[in-house]
Design an enzyme around this catalytic site. Structure first.
Site, mmCIF file in Angstrom:
data_model
loop_
_atom_site.group_PDB
_atom_site.id
_atom_site.type_symbol
_atom_site.label_atom_id
_atom_site.label_comp_id
_atom_site.label_asym_id
_atom_site.label_seq_id
_atom_site.Cartn_x
_atom_site.Cartn_y
_atom_site.Cartn_z
ATOM 1 N N ASP A 48 95.873 -24.142 -16.220
ATOM 2 C CA ASP A 48 94.580 -24.793 -16.462
ATOM 3 C C ASP A 48 94.864 -25.961 -17.401
ATOM 4 O OD1 ASP A 48 92.142 -25.686 -17.322
ATOM 5 O OD2 ASP A 48 91.431 -23.741 -18.060
ATOM 6 N N LYS A 82 87.269 -34.796 -19.230
ATOM 7 C CA LYS A 82 87.932 -35.104 -20.504
ATOM 8 C C LYS A 82 88.824 -36.350 -20.345
ATOM 9 C CE LYS A 82 87.635 -30.187 -20.824
ATOM 10 N NZ LYS A 82 86.606 -29.927 -21.812
ATOM 11 N N TRP A 100 89.876 -20.081 -23.625
ATOM 12 C CA TRP A 100 89.825 -20.407 -22.196
ATOM 13 C C TRP A 100 90.759 -19.543 -21.376
ATOM 14 C CZ3 TRP A 100 85.627 -22.283 -20.545
ATOM 15 C CH2 TRP A 100 84.879 -23.136 -21.348
#
Ligand code: PMP
Length: 373
Positions: A185, A209, A116
């Protein structure tokens, strides 16, 4: 009706719920789903679903304010920060961050700790000069580069980090001592443990999430970074405009914010992020301890860089992967397949995964290894 007042179809649906180890969209707390169900058709006696209400209505404006208030309280976010409820996922923030913040030197630092952070850095390269401060790519993202090895640029407009790598299962909490704004992030770690927001210039996170349903992206941004960027920037991507207009530059993701507000209430009732942290650490340690003590399974991540949220592991015999997944599914343990880029398995243990889910997984792993080893 059953004696406890529950209609049989609702009871049956609840009993049929499995443990879902998906990396996202992930399990939501059951009481939250039940509350959504109970008020879905007629929200607070208004005769309409919350999905059908105008975002300009007092009810929705009030809900946005309530959700913001709860999030501020959960994470002790000071008034120096704006809280935005946006769309486009964390992926749009890969562009929005450089577009808004690469304003002075046009340079930004990125730490590479997994898939990511790589994606975030690659996107930022389209908008300015990106420098990689350190990377664990060559070793396969099994550790976090030690702070002493980070080559930070004091003139960078920001330093970007990904404190939890959802695919590689790497997590860290340390940061360099720097005056450069740190952008994080936090898609797969926010609200999973205590967090000192004041160490960051900007935090962003996709909701699907630990926060709520997909469709919502949280952005927490220090107000001094909100100075109006170039006029060429699309309005929807402008943090300053979104902050001025309470995240309502266009029709916002009303249902997702409503559900996130319920999740925030649920976290409060659990005892806040401190309690979540204790629970999450306990769940993760239990699973790691099992994996480390069983020769049939292996987690490749360095012990001090292991994620509490996403736990990848491989089987001793790769040819058994399909059988493993089929049998896991039959045992009501869903979505254990690892990301296609790394293979193997992955168990995501976000806030809403009960300890009973981890116990059921360990029982299954034990049984499978005994039968196959
Ligand atoms: N960053 C991280 C750490 C993620 O885990 C994900 C999604 N799994 C993303 C970014 C991309 O998020 P989205 O699909 O919401 O754009």
């Amino acid at each position: 009706m059953q004696p406890d007042g529950e209609v049989p179809v609702v009871q049956a649906a609840r009993e049929a719920r499995a443990f879902n180890f998906c990396s996202g969209p992930a399990m939501l707390p059951e009481p939250v789903l039940q509350q959504i169900q109970s008020e879905f058709l007629n929200y607070r006696g208004l005769g309409a679903s919350v999905m059908e209400l105008s975002h300009r209505s007092d009810t929705l404006v009030g809900l946005f304010e309530e959700a913001e208030h709860r999030l501020r309280h959960l994470l002790s976010i000071s008034s120096d920060y704006a809280v935005l409820f946006l769309q486009g996922g964390a992926t749009l923030q890969f562009s929005a961050v450089p577009l808004n913040l690469m304003k002075v030197s046009g340079q930004a630092d990125y730490l590479l700790t997994g898939a990511w952070s790589e994606k975030a850095a690659n996107e930022a390269k389209r908008f300015g000069e990106v420098s990689i401060v350190a990377s664990d790519a060559e070793a396969g993202y099994r550790n976090v580069p030690a702070l002493e090895t980070w080559r930070c640029n004091p003139n960078a407009d920001y330093l970007h980090v990904t404190p939890n790598e959802t695919i590689h299962g790497v997590e860290f909490t340390f940061l360099p001592d720097t005056t450069v704004p740190v952008v994080a992030d936090m898609s797969s770690t926010i609200l999973s443990r205590p967090l000192d927001v004041s160490r960051f210039g900007l935090i962003y996170a996709g909701a699907q999430k630990n926060v709520g349903p997909v469709g919502l992206t949280l952005v927490i941004v220090r107000r001094d970074l909100l100075k109006a960027p170039e006029l060429s920037l699309p309005s929807l991507l402008r943090y300053d405009l979104q902050a001025q207009q309470a995240s309502m530059v266009n029709t916002p993701p009303t249902f997702s914010v409503y559900a996130a507000n319920l999740v925030f209430q649920w976290i409060e009732a659990q005892g806040g992020v401190e309690a979540m942290g204790r629970q999450n650490q306990g769940k993760a340690q239990k699973l790691y301890a099992f994996l480390d003590n069983n020769d049939f399974y292996h987690n490749p991540v360095a012990v001090n860089a292991r994620s509490w949220m996403n736990i990848p592991f491989v089987l001793a015999e790769e040819r058994l992967n399909q059988t493993f997944l089929r049998e896991a599914e039959a045992a009501r343990l869903l979505n254990l397949k690892g990301h296609r880029s790394v293979g193997g398995m992955r168990a995501s243990l976000y806030n809403a995964m009960p300890e009973a889910g981890v116990d059921a997984l360990i029982d299954f792993l034990q049984d499978f290894s005994q039968r196959r080893a």
